[in-house]
Write an enzyme that holds these catalytic residues in place. Structure first.
Site, PDB file in Angstrom:
ATOM      1  N   ASP A   1      10.110  26.776 -38.680  1.00  0.00           N
ATOM      2  CA  ASP A   1       9.606  25.705 -39.547  1.00  0.00           C
ATOM      3  C   ASP A   1       8.141  25.378 -39.348  1.00  0.00           C
ATOM      4  O   ASP A   1       7.600  24.525 -40.042  1.00  0.00           O
ATOM      5  CB  ASP A   1      10.429  24.426 -39.329  1.00  0.00           C
TER       6      ASP A   1
ATOM      7  N   ASP B   1      13.751  30.208 -33.966  1.00  0.00           N
ATOM      8  CA  ASP B   1      12.752  29.509 -33.173  1.00  0.00           C
ATOM      9  C   ASP B   1      13.376  28.182 -32.757  1.00  0.00           C
ATOM     10  O   ASP B   1      13.899  27.456 -33.606  1.00  0.00           O
ATOM     11  CB  ASP B   1      11.487  29.270 -33.997  1.00  0.00           C
TER      12      ASP B   1
ATOM     13  N   THR C   1      12.373  25.075 -31.429  1.00  0.00           N
ATOM     14  CA  THR C   1      11.881  23.743 -31.783  1.00  0.00           C
ATOM     15  C   THR C   1      11.883  23.519 -33.289  1.00  0.00           C
ATOM     16  O   THR C   1      11.306  24.292 -34.042  1.00  0.00           O
ATOM     17  CB  THR C   1      10.460  23.537 -31.234  1.00  0.00           C
TER      18      THR C   1
END
Length: 712
Positions: A592, A390, A392
């Site tokens: 995250d 992912d 970002t």
């Protein structure tokens, strides 16, 4: 002074107690489903407990602790309310043999040749009886296992009145078992060391004085003092002072949070500035910081797929040895040769070296900055061929900043920024925080906002002084709200080609301008991807909610990206993971955020960054403990190193024991020599597994100059 036994109706009764030592008895310890080692680990994680030791046959547990009355109550409460996860129906295991027993067996074996037959016979039968009973139990309930081989070798020797051989085999089995238990305990202790609190000494206020005490001496109600740069060791309430807390390790929120009197705080937060006094509500293993410890406690009991396969193969080889021994006896009528064959088995070294290698590998990973939640995580990490990132917060720093404020028409840039910030002010999203932060940095007065609606993954709708304000993606403004954005087509394309994300602002149905944001790439991201490629990762995929042009620009800057997916909603990530798995990929997902949890669970290996949100850290199987993405490559090295050790121990166990078995079959080895070589090779293989597993990978040593690792 010794206390009298405390008569009560509890499950555990106090048999003996002095100030810092307590011995309790309970029939619960006879429960075959109760994992006694796990129970010891639970007790030892309590505040003030130094050690615990169970004695199943004595139905007792002995606990050494600091003598604190509160900690004593905690011990008793835990034992009265043993958690369900301490019971494991398939976790039944033989009790470890004690050192005095091993010494006694060795002495009896050495003295056997000098004993008269009247003494040697009963002594030998008494020594061999437990081994034969264990073999009989195994044969009746588990089939032909290694215990049956040991029992048969001892029984053959006793029946032919070769008492020295019988006693020597029993003594060597005892010594081997004790050494194996010691090796496994050391590997367990390595992992338990990671359960230790990150702080050893803390400041508390007692009797109106500030004093420094051991972390384990903390009690509920203590006033704990934390200053700048210190870790909060307890869950509690601020009773004095104020501070800026970095709670990224708990909530994933990177910005410091201001706390003052009356605010709740959690252990694991770091005081960036200020000084606070906290009234402790939870201490020790009851704190939020102790949750990672529970992952490690569970990891002491779990087996990976590779371990299970090795164990199954080892079990299949036991009947082969048994049949060979009986067949040899039937053909030659040579009891000595048959006994020599029966003392050799493959399963000891294979079954014991595997958990030692895995647990030591997990410990090594922990010291390199990687928390692995169980043996399966280590196994899967070694076999993945695809990693999905992912973007970002994983490939980027996750700290969005405003790059450009570009009004359309006569509006001033500051007016456009204030308008957008006013609408976004109460929206908890990285984009919103970036816009509001920039407006505050410019000291702009935000307009009054009313009727705010947050549209998840799209934007914000609000009213300012009677005008309808929209802030969000072009898709949100144009397709959902009917705002014409075609006039900014060329400009938007050029900005996205620079790797910027675009935020469109509309007022009263017309495009008011564009605000661009940039999320800086992690400086080590490109190097990490190249390192992973060299380590056998064939496919690297990047996921993002950004526009196609922005996503492709970032992928080009990173390099080594094989596939990019853009404009994704949170639910799209898990769907994509499933599609890749259906196409035969064994993959890891690295993220995250809270919305990454479904993808983290769906992947073969879920990897969470150190600043990840609490939910992401809970659902991931691998948590990076250092803020350096290159540690992911180190984790891969530890995993492949562990697999290499497992393969070598398996090969050594099969090779060495096959050679001993061949020699025993040929009649060139006595039962004593055969047992000695078998047990010596097992201990040697265990020693190799423990030593090789502790080796820090070269990649971690190379990064040590630029990244802060825990020292092994």
């Amino acid at each position: 002074m010794t206390a009298k036994a405390e008569p009560h109706t509890r499950a555990f009764t106090i048999a003996h107690e002095v100030r810092k030592r307590i011995r309790l008895r309970s029939q619960r310890l006879f429960d075959p489903a109760l994992d006694l080692k796990y129970l010891e680990a639970l007790v030892e994680s309590l505040p003030g407990v130094e050690s615990s030791r169970t004695n199943k046959w004595g139905s007792s547990i002995v606990i050494e602790y600091d003598g604190n009355r509160t900690n004593r109550d905690r011990i008793l409460n835990l034992l009265e309310n043993i958690p369900v996860d301490a019971y494991m129906p398939d976790g039944m295991k033989a009790d470890p043999i004690s050192l005095p027993t091993v010494v006694a067996q060795g002495a009896a074996a050495a003295l056997t040749p000098f004993m008269p037959p009247q003494a040697a016979a009963p002594t030998s039968w008494l020594m061999g009886l437990p081994t034969m009973l264990e073999g009989l139990h195994s044969l009746l309930y588990d089939g032909v296992k290694v215990e049956v081989l040991d029992a048969s070798a001892v029984a053959f020797s006793l029946l032919r009145r070769d008492y020295f051989t019988a006693n020597a085999i029993v003594a060597m089995l005892g010594l081997g078992s004790a050494m194996e238990n010691w090796t496994e305990k050391k590997s367990n202790d390595l992992l338990k060391n990671l359960l230790r609190p990150q702080v050893e000494m803390v400041w508390v206020e007692r009797d109106a004085q500030e004093k420094q005490v051991n972390f384990t001496d903390l009690m509920v109600g203590d006033l704990v003092i934390c200053g700048s740069g210190e870790l909060v060791p307890v869950d509690g309430v601020v009773v004095d002072g104020d501070a800026a807390l970095n709670q990224s390790s708990i909530t994933g929120e990177s910005l410091p949070v201001h706390v003052s009197t009356g605010d709740d705080v959690l252990s694991g937060a770091v005081v960036e500035d200020g000084r606070i006094k906290i009234s402790a509500n939870n201490v020790g293993n009851e704190t939020s910081m102790a949750r990672i410890g529970r992952f490690l406690e569970n990891s002491l009991r779990t087996q990976s797929t590779s371990q299970k396969k090795s164990d199954e193969l080892a079990d299949k080889l036991v009947p082969v040895t048994f049949a060979l021994g009986l067949g040899l006896f039937a053909m030659t009528h040579d009891v000595t040769r048959a006994a020599s064959v029966l003392t050799v088995d493959y399963s000891c070294a294979i079954k014991l070296a595997s958990p030692v290698a895995v647990k030591t590998g997990m410990h090594t990973a922990g010291h390199c900055g990687v928390l692995l939640k169980g043996a399966q995580a280590l196994d899967n990490l070694a076999h993945i061929d695809t990693i999905v990132f992912d973007k970002t917060g994983t490939l980027t720093k996750g700290n969005l900043t405003v790059a450009d404020v570009l009004p359309h028409g006569t509006m001033h840039p500051n007016e456009l920024l204030a308008l957008a910030a006013g609408a976004e002010e109460h929206y908890s999203h990285p984009v919103a925080r970036a816009v509001v932060a920039e407006a505050k940095a410019q000291n702009l007065q935000l307009p009054p906002i009313s009727q705010v609606d947050f549209i998840v993954a799209h934007g914000v709708s609000a009213h300012v002084e009677g005008e309808h304000i929209l802030v969000g993606s072009r898709h949100f403004l144009e397709d959902d709200e009917g705002v014409d954005c075609s006039g900014a087509e060329a400009q938007g394309r050029a900005l996205r080609a620079q790797g910027k994300s675009l935020l469109y602002v509309a007022r009263s149905g017309h495009l008011a301008g564009i605000i661009t944001l940039r999320d800086e790439l992690r400086p080590e991201a490109s190097e990490t991807l190249a390192m992973l490629k060299k380590r056998g990762i064939h496919k690297i995929v990047m996921l993002t909610g950004d526009h196609k042009d922005t996503a492709q620009s970032i992928a080009a800057d990173l390099g080594c990206i094989d596939e990019v997916h853009w404009e994704l909603n949170p639910e799209d990530k898990a769907v994509l993971i499933k599609e890749l798995q259906e196409n035969g990929h064994i993959l890891a997902f690295a993220g995250d955020g809270v919305n990454d949890a479904p993808a983290l669970v769906s992947a073969d290996v879920g990897i969470c960054m150190p600043g990840g949100a609490d939910l992401a850290r809970e659902t991931a199987q691998v948590v990076l403990l250092e803020n350096d993405l290159r540690i992911l490559a180190v984790a891969r090295d530890v995993a492949t190193q562990t697999q290499r050790i497992l393969k070598r121990t398996f090969q050594a166990a099969v090779g060495i024991n096959s050679a001993v078995l061949l020699a025993a079959t040929a009649g060139t080895l006595s039962p004593v020599a055969s047992a000695f070589l078998h047990n010596a090779s097992t201990l040697g293989i265990l020693g190799y597994a423990a030593a090789a597993g502790r080796k820090i990978p070269v990649s971690a040593q190379q990064l040590d100059s630029t990244a802060t690792f825990h020292k092994a």
